[in-house]
Design a protein around this motif. Structure first.
Motif, PDB file in Angstrom:
ATOM      1  N   ARG A 136       0.776  -1.100  -0.026  1.00  0.00           N
ATOM      2  CA  ARG A 136      -0.148  -0.139  -0.087  1.00  0.00           C
ATOM      3  C   ARG A 136       1.090   1.216   0.071  1.00  0.00           C
ATOM      4  N   GLU A 137       0.858   2.006  -1.149  1.00  0.00           N
ATOM      5  CA  GLU A 137       1.710   3.095  -1.508  1.00  0.00           C
ATOM      6  C   GLU A 137       1.095   4.447  -1.149  1.00  0.00           C
TER       7      GLU A 137
ATOM      8  N   MET B 272      -1.013   7.785   5.650  1.00  0.00           N
ATOM      9  CA  MET B 272      -0.331   6.285   5.770  1.00  0.00           C
ATOM     10  C   MET B 272      -1.108   5.828   6.987  1.00  0.00           C
ATOM     11  N   TYR B 273      -1.417   6.481   8.001  1.00  0.00           N
ATOM     12  CA  TYR B 273      -2.135   5.968   9.236  1.00  0.00           C
ATOM     13  C   TYR B 273      -3.520   5.404   8.627  1.00  0.00           C
ATOM     14  N   ASP B 274      -4.254   6.317   7.901  1.00  0.00           N
ATOM     15  CA  ASP B 274      -5.605   5.713   7.321  1.00  0.00           C
ATOM     16  C   ASP B 274      -5.501   4.449   6.590  1.00  0.00           C
TER      17      ASP B 274
ATOM     18  N   ILE C 257       3.790  -4.171   8.727  1.00  0.00           N
ATOM     19  CA  ILE C 257       4.904  -3.127   8.709  1.00  0.00           C
ATOM     20  C   ILE C 257       4.496  -1.729   7.891  1.00  0.00           C
ATOM     21  N   VAL C 258       5.020  -0.682   8.648  1.00  0.00           N
ATOM     22  CA  VAL C 258       4.751   0.496   8.074  1.00  0.00           C
ATOM     23  C   VAL C 258       6.394   1.024   8.039  1.00  0.00           C
TER      24      VAL C 258
ATOM     25  N   VAL D  59       1.645  -3.683  14.713  1.00  0.00           N
ATOM     26  CA  VAL D  59       2.254  -3.236  13.711  1.00  0.00           C
ATOM     27  C   VAL D  59       3.689  -2.692  13.767  1.00  0.00           C
ATOM     28  N   LEU D  60       4.574  -3.272  13.140  1.00  0.00           N
ATOM     29  CA  LEU D  60       5.883  -2.988  13.132  1.00  0.00           C
ATOM     30  C   LEU D  60       6.196  -1.624  12.410  1.00  0.00           C
ATOM     31  N   ILE D  61       6.801  -0.589  12.918  1.00  0.00           N
ATOM     32  CA  ILE D  61       7.194   0.717  12.334  1.00  0.00           C
ATOM     33  C   ILE D  61       8.400   0.810  12.357  1.00  0.00           C
ATOM     34  N   VAL D  62       9.112   0.659  10.962  1.00  0.00           N
ATOM     35  CA  VAL D  62      10.363   0.878  10.528  1.00  0.00           C
ATOM     36  C   VAL D  62      10.995   2.121  10.199  1.00  0.00           C
TER      37      VAL D  62
END
Length: 365
Positions: free
Chosen positions: A130-131, A144-146, A154-155, A184-187
């Motif tokens: 999802r871009e 991005m949150y939406d 992953i984000v 959700v992993l946030i990188v």
């Protein structure tokens, strides 16, 4: 052969031409590469001194835990040694994270346009990509949150972002992290963190204490000038790192790479000097763009994404014929722009003179 369906048609990373190739192609004696965001000042002189006298037993495997380097990085960052993961460059760390988490049925959220390996590895693992378009060259964290739902794994946030060089402010990152679900992993990919000069920037390591779903990636390839040795590292909670470690290949950092990274880390004076020189070089490009009414993204890295008001590939080719290798915006999803690594003062001056020649030929100036 039972290859994954998702890799049909998927292209391998295409590196640009080497300086030797360009020399042969255009019969040039001198070629300057300003395409891959390497440090034009090289590595700490202490690294060269070590390599000139290094005695290595080539028959022995390296330390698979990178103990000495791990201890030094942990002390430098004031984190636990168990909070660190070492990879063969940040590229491998991206692969490790993707391999450990992504699979069909899950999705991953990232910006468009950003570093391409996030998407590449997600496709290999069969996850939905999802871009979210950038907003003024920066991550649009609200959208991005939406894009996050119950299947988001992953984000990815590249900060500063590649290829725009833009910085998403620390406060915005903090607010975003506080909203994202804990599973959700946030990188936070911070390959260029040593070049940041923004007064409001706060070291993101402070997020880890309250947010174990944050993983920070950094590297010795950029400011430290050690790209050929391929050492990247990730900082996270002990729980996350312990889950990622089993997917890391054994002995993935060589004996020499561990030693030179350790020596580079110890020479912070060199890093500070490179940062000062980089800022001066950045101003050369910014002044050039302003004088010629060319758009550019405010960079917090050692590269700049700047407008050329012509076909990026044509300008790229014109510069290469004149002995300068840069990156065409067409290859990065930003047509009409070039991404140029900030070189030494002398290299920047010469490149901009050659760029003037090309832009005159194209009727831009």
């Amino acid at each position: 052969m039972k290859f994954k369906k998702q890799i049909e048609g998927l292209q391998a990373y295409q590196p640009g031409k080497t300086t030797d190739e360009v020399k042969r192609l255009f019969n040039l004696e001198k070629v300057v590469k300003l395409a891959s965001n390497e440090n034009p000042y090289g590595a700490s002189p202490k690294v060269k001194a070590y390599l000139d006298n290094a005695k290595v037993n080539y028959a022995i495997y390296p330390d698979g835990y990178a103990t000495k380097l791990r201890t030094a990085v942990a002390k430098h960052l004031n984190v636990s040694e168990k909070q660190l993961l070492f990879g063969n460059g940040s590229d491998e760390n991206i692969l490790i994270v993707s391999r450990a988490i992504l699979r069909p049925g899950l999705n991953t959220v990232m910006a468009s346009i950003t570093f391409g390996q996030y998407k590449h590895n997600a496709i290999v693992e069969g996850a939905e990509v999802r871009e979210v378009p950038l907003k003024n060259g920066e991550h649009d964290l609200e959208k991005m949150y939406d894009a996050i739902d119950e299947n988001t794994a992953i984000v990815w946030i590249c900060n500063p972002n590649n290829p725009t060089g833009t910085l998403t402010l620390s406060q915005k990152i903090k607010e975003f992290v506080e909203k994202v679900p804990n599973d959700v992993l946030i990188v936070l990919d911070e390959a260029y963190t040593e070049y940041i000069t923004d007064d409001e920037y706060e070291d993101s390591i402070g997020l880890l204490e309250k947010h174990p779903n944050v993983l920070i990636m950094r590297t010795f390839s950029k400011a430290y000038g050690l790209a050929s040795f391929r050492v990247g590292y990730a900082i996270g909670s002990e729980v996350v790192i312990s889950q990622l470690e089993p997917t890391r290949e054994p002995f993935n950092n060589t004996v020499l790479s561990q030693e030179v990274a350790l020596i580079g880390l110890e020479d912070q004076t060199f890093i500070k000097e490179c940062k000062i020189k980089n800022n001066a070089g950045k101003k050369q490009f910014e002044e050039y763009c302003k004088e010629r009414n060319l758009d550019f993204y405010p960079s917090h890295t050692n590269f700049i994404l700047m407008e050329v008001k012509a076909d990026s590939d044509v300008v790229f080719q014109g510069l290469m014929q004149r002995g300068f290798i840069v990156r065409s915006g067409n290859a990065l999803g930003v047509p009409g722009y070039l991404r140029i690594t900030i070189g030494t003062g002398e290299e920047n001056t010469e490149l901009l003179q050659k760029l003037d020649e090309v832009l005159r030929e194209e009727g831009v100036i």
